[in-house]
Structures are given as structure tokens and as C-alpha cells.
Design a protein around this motif. Structure first.
Motif, PDB file in Angstrom:
ATOM      1  N   GLU A 127      45.010  33.620  50.217  1.00 19.48           N
ATOM      2  CA  GLU A 127      45.493  32.440  49.491  1.00 19.48           C
ATOM      3  C   GLU A 127      46.651  31.714  49.984  1.00 19.48           C
ATOM      4  O   GLU A 127      46.787  30.604  49.621  1.00 19.48           O
ATOM      5  CB  GLU A 127      45.840  32.935  47.922  1.00 19.48           C
ATOM      6  CG  GLU A 127      46.986  33.996  47.885  1.00 19.48           C
ATOM      7  CD  GLU A 127      46.631  35.225  47.669  1.00 19.48           C
ATOM      8  OE1 GLU A 127      47.038  36.260  47.154  1.00 19.48           O
ATOM      9  OE2 GLU A 127      45.550  35.684  48.722  1.00 19.48           O
ATOM     10  N   VAL A 128      47.237  32.395  51.072  1.00 17.53           N
ATOM     11  CA  VAL A 128      48.256  31.462  51.633  1.00 17.53           C
ATOM     12  C   VAL A 128      47.899  30.656  53.187  1.00 17.53           C
ATOM     13  O   VAL A 128      48.169  29.705  53.119  1.00 17.53           O
ATOM     14  CB  VAL A 128      49.516  32.467  51.929  1.00 17.53           C
ATOM     15  CG1 VAL A 128      50.513  31.870  52.883  1.00 17.53           C
ATOM     16  CG2 VAL A 128      50.158  33.086  50.768  1.00 17.53           C
ATOM     17  N   LEU A 129      47.259  31.739  53.671  1.00 19.29           N
ATOM     18  CA  LEU A 129      46.850  31.266  55.041  1.00 19.29           C
ATOM     19  C   LEU A 129      45.633  29.962  55.130  1.00 19.29           C
ATOM     20  O   LEU A 129      45.302  29.432  55.775  1.00 19.29           O
ATOM     21  CB  LEU A 129      46.071  32.610  55.855  1.00 19.29           C
ATOM     22  CG  LEU A 129      47.345  33.499  56.327  1.00 19.29           C
ATOM     23  CD1 LEU A 129      46.464  34.843  56.970  1.00 19.29           C
ATOM     24  CD2 LEU A 129      48.332  32.927  57.402  1.00 19.29           C
ATOM     25  N   PRO A 151      34.034  34.591  41.340  1.00 22.85           N
ATOM     26  CA  PRO A 151      34.853  33.098  41.303  1.00 22.85           C
ATOM     27  C   PRO A 151      36.239  33.269  42.080  1.00 22.85           C
ATOM     28  O   PRO A 151      36.579  32.461  42.644  1.00 22.85           O
ATOM     29  CB  PRO A 151      35.171  33.022  39.768  1.00 22.85           C
ATOM     30  CG  PRO A 151      34.026  33.994  39.027  1.00 22.85           C
ATOM     31  CD  PRO A 151      33.737  35.176  40.082  1.00 22.85           C
ATOM     32  N   GLU A 152      36.629  34.666  42.239  1.00 23.21           N
ATOM     33  CA  GLU A 152      37.994  34.817  42.857  1.00 23.21           C
ATOM     34  C   GLU A 152      37.753  34.697  44.150  1.00 23.21           C
ATOM     35  O   GLU A 152      38.628  34.004  45.212  1.00 23.21           O
ATOM     36  CB  GLU A 152      38.644  36.100  42.449  1.00 23.21           C
ATOM     37  CG  GLU A 152      40.365  36.267  42.941  1.00 23.21           C
ATOM     38  CD  GLU A 152      40.792  37.455  42.471  1.00 23.21           C
ATOM     39  OE1 GLU A 152      41.791  37.668  43.099  1.00 23.21           O
ATOM     40  OE2 GLU A 152      40.120  38.078  41.517  1.00 23.21           O
ATOM     41  N   ALA A 153      36.829  35.202  44.360  1.00 21.08           N
ATOM     42  CA  ALA A 153      36.353  35.422  46.283  1.00 21.08           C
ATOM     43  C   ALA A 153      36.220  33.939  46.727  1.00 21.08           C
ATOM     44  O   ALA A 153      36.524  33.419  47.547  1.00 21.08           O
ATOM     45  CB  ALA A 153      34.997  36.254  46.396  1.00 21.08           C
ATOM     46  N   LEU A 154      35.432  32.802  45.857  1.00 19.14           N
ATOM     47  CA  LEU A 154      35.193  31.600  46.332  1.00 19.14           C
ATOM     48  C   LEU A 154      36.623  30.802  46.456  1.00 19.14           C
ATOM     49  O   LEU A 154      36.780  30.160  47.361  1.00 19.14           O
ATOM     50  CB  LEU A 154      34.376  31.056  45.205  1.00 19.14           C
ATOM     51  CG  LEU A 154      32.570  31.425  45.414  1.00 19.14           C
ATOM     52  CD1 LEU A 154      32.001  30.517  44.468  1.00 19.14           C
ATOM     53  CD2 LEU A 154      32.161  31.338  46.467  1.00 19.14           C
ATOM     54  N   SER A 155      37.398  31.132  45.654  1.00 22.49           N
ATOM     55  CA  SER A 155      38.722  30.506  45.725  1.00 22.49           C
ATOM     56  C   SER A 155      39.428  31.067  46.696  1.00 22.49           C
ATOM     57  O   SER A 155      40.238  30.382  47.516  1.00 22.49           O
ATOM     58  CB  SER A 155      39.445  30.742  44.480  1.00 22.49           C
ATOM     59  OG  SER A 155      40.040  32.220  44.046  1.00 22.49           O
ATOM     60  N   TYR A 156      39.480  32.255  47.216  1.00 21.34           N
ATOM     61  CA  TYR A 156      40.165  32.738  48.559  1.00 21.34           C
ATOM     62  C   TYR A 156      39.316  32.208  49.849  1.00 21.34           C
ATOM     63  O   TYR A 156      40.167  31.589  50.569  1.00 21.34           O
ATOM     64  CB  TYR A 156      40.070  34.241  48.585  1.00 21.34           C
ATOM     65  CG  TYR A 156      40.800  35.058  47.787  1.00 21.34           C
ATOM     66  CD1 TYR A 156      41.759  34.489  47.248  1.00 21.34           C
ATOM     67  CD2 TYR A 156      40.335  36.132  47.241  1.00 21.34           C
ATOM     68  CE1 TYR A 156      42.403  35.219  46.106  1.00 21.34           C
ATOM     69  CE2 TYR A 156      41.136  37.019  46.353  1.00 21.34           C
ATOM     70  CZ  TYR A 156      42.133  36.472  45.817  1.00 21.34           C
ATOM     71  OH  TYR A 156      43.068  37.019  45.003  1.00 21.34           O
ATOM     72  N   GLY A 157      38.047  32.226  49.749  1.00 18.92           N
ATOM     73  CA  GLY A 157      37.337  31.701  51.059  1.00 18.92           C
ATOM     74  C   GLY A 157      37.267  30.217  51.199  1.00 18.92           C
ATOM     75  O   GLY A 157      37.313  29.643  52.494  1.00 18.92           O
ATOM     76  N   THR A 158      37.009  29.304  50.049  1.00 18.49           N
ATOM     77  CA  THR A 158      36.674  28.080  50.360  1.00 18.49           C
ATOM     78  C   THR A 158      37.906  27.237  51.138  1.00 18.49           C
ATOM     79  O   THR A 158      37.268  26.074  51.973  1.00 18.49           O
ATOM     80  CB  THR A 158      36.601  26.989  48.832  1.00 18.49           C
ATOM     81  OG1 THR A 158      35.494  27.792  48.338  1.00 18.49           O
ATOM     82  CG2 THR A 158      36.128  25.904  49.126  1.00 18.49           C
TER      83      THR A 158
END
Length: 221
Positions: A127-129, A151-158
Motif C-alpha cells: 500500500e506504500v510502494l 477487494p483488499e487485494a485489488l486495492s493493493y495491486g492496482t
């Protein structure tokens, strides 16, 4: 038993001279498990199906792509699917990202032992990088396997994804209701393909959701 076959070949494998790196990867995981909790999947057949085969299924639509893609495996853990992807696609540049330094150190040693010159490691929080250079919108393919709820995974990856790039979300059981509730437009993604594959040995079902980055480039990408 015979050395582990490629995840693209049938089990238990019929090649006279299989790529020794699959067996070496299995051996490395067993050795690493003596020092830390990498995986509970340790029998050869289970390892091949649940780690090697499963990792490869997520990139099947892109196996014929010979472009020098930049790929990131977000939350790589013990190195899956990134290590498998790096072996199958030596012309891709694959980054294994995890916040846990011990697991990244383990992956770095495996990369060195297997001489995977196209694979590198990165330690930090997604979420930082994903929001900072040089990683923001800098990858052609983002892989998310066993990272977090969808949903959380998509927020990390997008945030890592280039405009027009591809993101793969690895899932087990999946329903149309979950697809509807996921609302990929919220993440500026377009769901382009969903593969449901029956696992070859245990006859379970795995799902692979493929998304396209549906957003413009930003100034720092």
C-alpha cells in the motif's frame, strides 16, 4: 519418485530430462520449512498441484507473450506464483514483493541458487510502494495470490499496474455474486476474463480473474 515435471505438463511427468529447477525449487521449500513456516503443502504431488500448477494457470493467457514485460508478485510469501512465472518466462522481469524480510531473504537465496537472473526481490508494504516511484503504474502484469480478501487485494495491486496492463487475481471458490459485489470499476479495472480450472489431481476448482487497467497514466508513472 521422478523429478517434478513442469507445471505445464501432466503429472507425474513423462519427460526424459525435465527441467531440474522444478525439483530444486521443491527441495528449497522443504529446506526453508525447517527454518520458518513457508507452506503446509510438502508432498511432491500436492506441491506440484497447489503451488506449481496453480501458479502457472494464472498466466496461461499470456504464455505466448514474448514482450519484455515487467511483472510484480504482490505478497509473494514463499515465492508463488512469482518464482514459477520467472522460470516459465525468462524474458520477463519478475519482482517478488513481500513485507516480511525473512521470506524475502529466503526467496533471494532461491533466486541465486536457481540462477534466475530475471527475478528480483523487494521488501515493503504494497500500500506504500504502489503509490511511489519507481513502482507506481510501472508493471505490465500484477499477480495477486493468497494476499487478502479480493477487494483488499485489488486495492493493493492496482496502483502498480500500468494503464492497459493486466492484473490476475487467483481465487479458489468463486461465485457470480462475488463477481458482482467486487465492483472492479471502483478500482478502475475492467474484468476481461474469468477462468475456472479443475485441479488435475484432487479435482478441486480454482478461479483466475483477469483484469485490464482501465485508467490514464499519472504524472509520476
Amino acid at each position: 519418485m521422478k523429478p517434478l515435471p513442469s507445471p505445464l505438463d501432466p503429472w507425474p511427468g513423462t519427460e526424459s530430462h525435465p527441467d531440474p529447477r522444478w525439483q530444486a525449487l521443491y527441495t528449497a521449500i522443504l529446506r526453508g520449512n525447517e527454518q520458518m513456516n513457508l507452506t503446509r503443502i510438502t508432498t511432491p504431488a500436492d506441491f506440484w498441484e497447489k503451488h506449481l500448477w496453480d501458479s502457472a494457470q494464472g498466466i496461461r493467457p499470456y504464455l505466448g507473450n514474448n514482450e519484455p514485460w515487467r511483472v510484480i508478485d504482490v505478497g509473494t510469501g514463499a515465492g508463488f506464483p512469482g518464482l514459477v512465472v520467472g522460470i516459465l518466462h525468462p524474458h520477463w522481469q519478475v519482482t517478488l514483493l513481500d513485507a516480511r524480510q525473512k521470506k524475502i531473504r529466503f526467496s533471494a537465496q532461491v533466486i541465486a541458487d536457481l540462477r534466475l537472473d530475471n527475478v528480483t526481490t523487494l521488501t515493503g508494504r504494497a500500500e506504500v510502494l504502489g503509490l511511489t516511484a519507481p513502482h507506481h503504474q510501472n508493471y505490465d502484469l500484477v499477480l495477486l495470490r493468497a494476499v487478502a480478501p479480493a477487494p483488499e487485494a485489488l486495492s493493493y495491486g492496482t496502483p502498480f499496474l500500468k494503464p492497459g496492463g493486466h492484473l490476475v487475481l487467483y481465487q479458489g471458490h468463486w461465485t457470480p455474486a462475488q463477481t458482482e459485489a467486487l465492483n472492479p470499476q471502483k478500482y478502475r479495472l475492467k474484468l476481461t476474463q474469468m477462468d475456472a480450472q479443475t485441479t488435475p489431481l484432487t479435482e478441486g476448482v480454482r478461479h483466475y480473474l483477469h483484469f485490464l487497467g482501465n485508467f490514464p497514466a499519472t504524472a509520476d508513472s
